[in-house]
Motif scaffolding. Structure first.
Motif, PDB file in Angstrom:
ATOM      1  N   LEU A  84       0.782  -1.364   0.016  1.00  9.30           N
ATOM      2  CA  LEU A  84      -0.034  -0.089  -0.024  1.00  9.30           C
ATOM      3  C   LEU A  84       0.868   1.155  -0.044  1.00  9.30           C
ATOM      4  O   LEU A  84       1.995   1.204   0.339  1.00  9.30           O
ATOM      5  CB  LEU A  84      -0.732   0.098   1.188  1.00  9.30           C
ATOM      6  CG  LEU A  84      -1.997  -0.917   1.465  1.00  9.30           C
ATOM      7  CD1 LEU A  84      -2.624  -1.091   2.710  1.00  9.30           C
ATOM      8  CD2 LEU A  84      -3.189  -0.704   0.103  1.00  9.30           C
ATOM      9  N   GLN A 390      -7.050   4.738   5.847  1.00  9.22           N
ATOM     10  CA  GLN A 390      -7.224   3.158   6.274  1.00  9.22           C
ATOM     11  C   GLN A 390      -8.623   2.523   5.627  1.00  9.22           C
ATOM     12  O   GLN A 390      -8.347   1.376   5.255  1.00  9.22           O
ATOM     13  CB  GLN A 390      -7.107   2.997   7.648  1.00  9.22           C
ATOM     14  CG  GLN A 390      -5.704   3.192   8.340  1.00  9.22           C
ATOM     15  CD  GLN A 390      -5.437   3.692   9.633  1.00  9.22           C
ATOM     16  OE1 GLN A 390      -6.482   3.971  10.214  1.00  9.22           O
ATOM     17  NE2 GLN A 390      -4.136   3.498  10.240  1.00  9.22           N
ATOM     18  N   ALA A 393      -8.197   2.269   1.937  1.00  6.56           N
ATOM     19  CA  ALA A 393      -6.966   0.956   1.847  1.00  6.56           C
ATOM     20  C   ALA A 393      -7.918  -0.356   2.146  1.00  6.56           C
ATOM     21  O   ALA A 393      -7.695  -1.082   1.446  1.00  6.56           O
ATOM     22  CB  ALA A 393      -5.856   1.100   2.596  1.00  6.56           C
ATOM     23  N   GLU A 394      -8.423  -0.533   3.349  1.00  8.67           N
ATOM     24  CA  GLU A 394      -9.098  -1.730   3.691  1.00  8.67           C
ATOM     25  C   GLU A 394     -10.342  -1.981   3.341  1.00  8.67           C
ATOM     26  O   GLU A 394     -10.845  -3.269   3.304  1.00  8.67           O
ATOM     27  CB  GLU A 394      -8.936  -1.717   5.201  1.00  8.67           C
ATOM     28  CG  GLU A 394      -7.420  -1.295   5.714  1.00  8.67           C
ATOM     29  CD  GLU A 394      -6.360  -2.365   5.671  1.00  8.67           C
ATOM     30  OE1 GLU A 394      -6.782  -3.560   5.099  1.00  8.67           O
ATOM     31  OE2 GLU A 394      -5.087  -2.091   6.141  1.00  8.67           O
ATOM     32  N   GLU A 395     -11.205  -1.123   2.945  1.00  6.88           N
ATOM     33  CA  GLU A 395     -12.727  -1.439   2.644  1.00  6.88           C
ATOM     34  C   GLU A 395     -13.158  -1.035   1.486  1.00  6.88           C
ATOM     35  O   GLU A 395     -14.150  -2.055   1.071  1.00  6.88           O
ATOM     36  CB  GLU A 395     -13.689  -0.409   3.994  1.00  6.88           C
ATOM     37  CG  GLU A 395     -13.059  -0.780   5.164  1.00  6.88           C
ATOM     38  CD  GLU A 395     -14.017   0.010   6.253  1.00  6.88           C
ATOM     39  OE1 GLU A 395     -15.004   0.548   5.819  1.00  6.88           O
ATOM     40  OE2 GLU A 395     -13.813  -0.059   7.492  1.00  6.88           O
TER      41      GLU A 395
END
Lengths: 560, 134, 336
Positions: A84, A390, A393-395
């Motif tokens: 990332l 975040q 990036a994550e969801e």
């Protein structure tokens, strides 16, 4: 080419009949909401982009594959599937002790890199006890006068584990020297530390205006840093060529792109003129762009930036290493887009801006906090800002495929448009003799000033909408508390500075300062001197004062 | 003589921050509203601003500060004017200034404070309503 | 109220206010000017003109530094254009001189042209008289610098410096604008740029072919040199314009410029011994004051007593033509 001639003709034919049969009939009954649809930069956007607008489009020429020339789709073959982007929140306020605490907090919250904001006196080369520092100490960033402050700021932070970006320009070499010595004291050799100094003085003259010396001696200091780091600090990004501030000063997206790349061209030329091999230093140049509100315009801007840079490096400068051709960039969401009115809305603005930077392939990102048009961010606000990254990036899933918008007719058209318009500016700057003469006659400054005034006029005439400012307004109290920095910070900082001056070996200090003056007048490498001088606790203000004596001072040319 | 009185305003950037976008936009807007605007440029000390305002015999000084130094620098300019017997020059300011700081600034003689998002038209109106040429 | 004593003791606040009154056309200013006039004549008045981008302000800043080093007090009159649309102005010349803002022996004042053409404001003569009387030793006048017909300054200044920069096409502009004829000194600024030497040699050539030689001047009998019908140029006999190369940003060549200025000042003072020279300068100055006095009388006559409306009525109903009406107004006004 996307389509062969025959297929393209068929598409054009069906588009014509669609226009006649469907579109025009509808428009006759229901006109569009506006006569012109434009980006935030006032670039007119077509109703629809079809293959008709990209007749010569050549996949290999224009896009290529990620990690390969011309890098339009990204600089690494695997992009975010591999790693990332670095989440790097710009932070710094008060004393070095205050900032050290904030750094540890951010690292605990999952931030992956550090970014130091210095207070104005440091940016301008004054110590905290200088009369010019009145009212400014610790306000807009952290106060750093001597090595002591740098030691405190990075206490308990292993410099072989984190990378650090420092937003510093005129005194960049001195602050980097302090960082090198702090690492050395931690037992980390210079070739193991990584990070970035902004060190982009050209955009200071153009936009940010934290300058110290005139352009030509400034360029000499920069080439000294380039040469020193190439040999001693090989993992350091020596210049972060910045469009961020150009945009914040009110430029359009195209101007940001063009003037930033023109600055980049200026640095590469200066390095070559100083006798360096382009492939030795070009891989350590990085870029820094603004992530503004016009979603697609921004994405097109990043893509165009990579393509132009690759072409310029290859064709104009004959760079051979792939690393020299790759435009790696940090991005920060647009501070100037945030509003003091209904400030929680700033979270939403920052989110879409950050998303554009990710879709545009950024290598690292700072997301602004919702309270930043009011004060420096509180811990609470900066956490929301970091969480925004975040969540993206994550969801959201946007990281799973590379350059997801590549091949969109509109995005490719806009990328081409940005490239073509930026090249016109770059050619104009070449005609003026390069970026330094262009700055000296105030060309980019004037273009930016005009664009800023034009945009302000559009906002005041409600031609451009800012939610909560000229539409959907409502009176409200600020729904959160703000970070306050009191004058006590200045007293503490000045007391600490005096303590440092009492304890150090004054004879060694004077000897170092004398040597700096001598080297500045001759041809030695200033960066070497900085490292030795800060080790003896010469303050940055003292070193800059010596250099001012040799190089003179730059003054506001007042381009109105 | 044919009298032709104009409002004269000094627009100044005190302190070390270089964000002159706002100051320049305000300067241009006041010009376009028919005023004579003297722009001092960046990085001005309070003493320089006071002295320029007196030499230029302006009706008002507008200061823009983004660095957070407003609580210190703006009142110093007001005091400097008073010392030089020039209290008649009105002082107003703008920039990143938290709402909480405004009452104190007004107490210290800053006549108006314009925060981010203020239309330039509001500043022009305020000047026209509160300042008359000498 | 402004006291004469305050003005004569160079009180900055009083002086600045007087200049405001002069600029605004406040009636009290004239009374003060009458009282100040006997105190004029001590200052050295230097005009600095040239195209935009030639570096006038930066050069002015350098001259302030040098004169201050000589211990002289310096006043600067900086003129910038007013917007023809709004009547407002953005005055930015002092940005480059702000370093002197806190020096009590330097006074910088910005003026807007307010519609006046010719490079100065309508009242620059009065402004300079006031500064001179107040005791400012060096008075630097920086003209608008939009490159058009900026010839007025040479009537007012003892020495006129025309600033040029290579590569801006200034040489050609200078001829077109008639600016070549007004220079006592040419400063070829930014002379580290390409083409500086060419600019110098082109200037030299134009002077060689275009300027009346000292011998010819003598033939004209005296120090007065009529260049054309509009502009009467008064300059010391035998003075041939100097060309100096400068780099205002670094100060290079400014010493040479100072030398040239000193030489011209000397020549000017010598010429002042000559009665015809003094008479010619007085003539120019008086005509300027007289022209304004005439205009002001006429203007207030038209405005204050509704005469203008009567004239407009006649024009609207077609009963008279503007030429006759203007003639009649002048006759009535001046009882001719």
């Amino acid at each position: 080419m996307l389509y062969d001639r025959k297929s393209l003709e068929e598409i054009i034919q069906s588009q014509e009949s669609w226009t006649k049969e469907e579109l025009n009939k509808l428009l006759a009954r229901f006109p569009e909401r506006d006569v012109r649809f434009t980006t935030i930069s006032d670039l007119e956007i077509p109703r629809l982009v079809s293959p008709e607008a990209l007749p010569e489009f050549d996949y290999d020429q224009e896009l290529g594959f990620p990690g390969s020339y011309p890098y339009t789709r990204g600089v690494q073959p695997s992009m975010y599937r591999g790693r990332l982007w670095t989440m790097r929140q710009f932070a710094g306020f008060g004393t070095p002790e205050d900032t050290n605490q904030r750094f540890r907090f951010l690292l605990n919250q999952g931030q992956t890199g550090l970014s130091v904001a210095f207070h104005y006196p440091t940016l301008m080369g004054y110590d905290s006890d200088h009369p010019r520092s009145l009212g400014e100490v610790g306000k807009c960033g952290v106060a750093v006068d001597s090595l002591r402050d740098m030691e405190v700021m990075f206490e308990g932070i292993p410099l072989d584990k984190v990378t650090t970006s420092m937003t510093i320009n005129g005194p960049a070499g001195i602050l980097l020297a302090m960082y090198i010595v702090v690492a050395e004291k931690q037992g980390v050799p210079a070739d193991k530390i990584g990070g970035t100094i902004q060190n982009d003085i050209l955009k200071e003259y153009i936009a940010q205006k934290s300058w110290i010396f005139p352009p030509r001696p400034s360029m000499r200091i920069i080439t000294d840093i380039l040469s020193y780091c190439t040999h001693n600090v090989p993992r350091w990004n020596t210049i972060s060529i910045s469009g961020y501030h150009i945009r914040e000063a009110g430029s359009t997206a195209v101007q940001e792109l063009a003037f930033t790349l023109a600055d980049g061209i200026g640095y590469v030329q200066a390095g070559i003129d100083a006798g360096l091999d382009v492939d030795d230093f070009a891989p350590r140049l990085s870029f820094f762009f603004n992530a503004h509100s016009d979603f697609f315009e921004e994405i097109a801007k990043y893509r165009a930036a990579r393509r132009i840079w690759a072409r310029v490096m290859k064709e104009r400068f004959g760079a051979k290493k792939a690393a020299s051709l790759k435009l790696r960039f940090h991005s920060q969401t647009a501070g100037c887009s945030l509003t003091a009115q209904q400030p929680i809305n700033n979270v939403v603005r920052t989110t879409t801006q950050a998303l554009s930077a990710v879709l545009g392939g950024t290598q690292s990102l700072h997301t602004n906090s919702m309270d930043e048009t009011l004060a420096l961010p509180t811990e609470g606000a900066v956490t929301v800002a970091l969480r925004t990254q975040q969540i993206i990036a994550e969801e959201t899933g946007v990281v799973h495929t590379i350059d997801p918008l590549g091949g969109s007719y509109f995005v490719e058209w806009l990328t081409n448009k940005m490239e073509a318009d930026a090249m016109k500016y770059i050619e104009k700057i070449d005609d003026l003799g390069g970026i330094i003469p262009a700055i000296e006659v105030g060309y980019p400054q004037k273009e930016i000033g005009d664009a800023a005034y034009h945009y302000q006029g559009q906002v005041e005439k409600n031609e451009k909408i800012v939610v909560g400012v000229n539409k959907y307004c409502k009176e409200e109290e600020i729904p959160f508390s703000l970070l306050k920095i009191d004058e006590e910070v200045a007293h503490t900082q000045v007391a600490n500075l005096q303590e440092v001056k009492r304890k150090r070996d004054e004879q060694k200090v004077q000897a170092q300062l004398k040597r700096i003056a001598e080297v500045a007048r001759s041809e030695g490498n200033l960066m070497e001197c900085f490292v030795d001088a800060v080790r003896e606790y010469c303050t940055q203000g003292e070193i800059i004062e010596v250099l001012r004596g040799v190089f003179g001072e730059h003054r506001d040319p007042g381009m109105l | 003589m044919t009298e032709q009185r104009k409002i004269r305003v000094l627009i100044a950037k005190p302190g070390l921050d270089g964000h002159d976008r706002g100051a320049k936009i305000v300067a241009r807007s006041l010009r376009d509203a028919g005023m004579e605007v003297i722009y001092t440029g960046l990085h001005q000390t309070p003493e320089m601003i006071v002295s320029a305002a007196i030499q230029e015999d302006v009706d008002a000084i507008g200061m823009s500060i983004m660095s957070g130094a407003h609580n210190v620098l703006m009142p110093v300019v007001v005091e400097g004017l008073a010392e030089k017997n020039a209290q008649d020059i009105a002082v107003f300011g703008g920039g990143i200034i938290p709402e909480d700081d405004i009452p104190d600034l007004k107490e210290k003689g800053i006549k108006a404070v314009f925060t981010p998002g203020t239309p330039t038209a509001d500043i022009i109106t305020w000047i026209k309503e509160n300042i008359s040429p000498k | 109220m402004i006291s004469l004593d305050a003005l004569l003791s160079r009180d900055v606040r009083a002086g600045a206010r007087l200049l405001r009154w002069i600029d605004d056309g406040n009636a009290e200013a004239r009374g003060l000017l009458k009282q100040l006039y006997p105190h004029t004549g001590k200052g050295t008045i230097i005009g600095i003109t040239g195209n935009p981008g030639a570096g006038k302000s930066t050069l002015t800043d350098q001259l302030i530094h040098r004169y201050r080093k000589q211990g002289k007090s310096v006043a600067v009159v900086a003129v910038d254009p007013s917007s023809p649309f709004s009547g407002g102005a953005l005055l930015g010349d002092r940005i480059r001189m702000q370093e002197h803002a806190v020096d009590d022996d330097v006074f910088i004042r910005s003026f807007a042209t307010r519609g006046h053409l010719g490079g100065l404001t309508n009242t620059t003569t009065d402004v300079v008289h006031a500064l001179d009387a107040m005791g400012w030793q060096i008075i630097l006048i920086e003209t608008v610098g939009v490159g058009q017909d900026e010839v007025e300054v040479q009537r007012l200044a003892h020495t006129t410096v025309v600033t040029m920069a290579p590569g801006l096409g200034d040489e050609i502009q200078a001829i077109k604008a008639g600016i070549l004829e007004i220079a006592d000194i040419f400063a070829v600024n930014k002379s580290d740029r390409e083409g500086a030497d060419r600019t110098v040699s082109e200037l030299q050539m134009m002077l060689d072919i275009g300027y009346v030689s000292p011998a010819e001047q003598a033939h004209h009998g005296g120090s007065i040199l009529l260049r054309d019908q509009r502009q009467e140029r008064v300059c010391p006999q035998g003075w041939v314009p100097h060309i100096v190369k400068t780099i205002a940003t670094t100060g290079d060549g400014v010493d040479e410029l100072m030398t040239a200025l000193a030489e011209h000042t000397q020549a000017f003072q010598n010429a002042c011994q000559d009665e015809s020279f003094g008479r010619a300068r007085q003539r120019q100055e008086f005509l300027d004051v007289f022209r304004r006095a005439l205009f002001e009388r006429g203007w207030s006559y038209l405005m204050h007593e509704d005469h203008l409306n009567q004239i407009l009525d006649q024009l609207l109903d077609g009963s008279a033509d503007p030429y006759t009406l203007a003639e009649e107004a002048v006759k009535t006004l001046y009882r001719l």
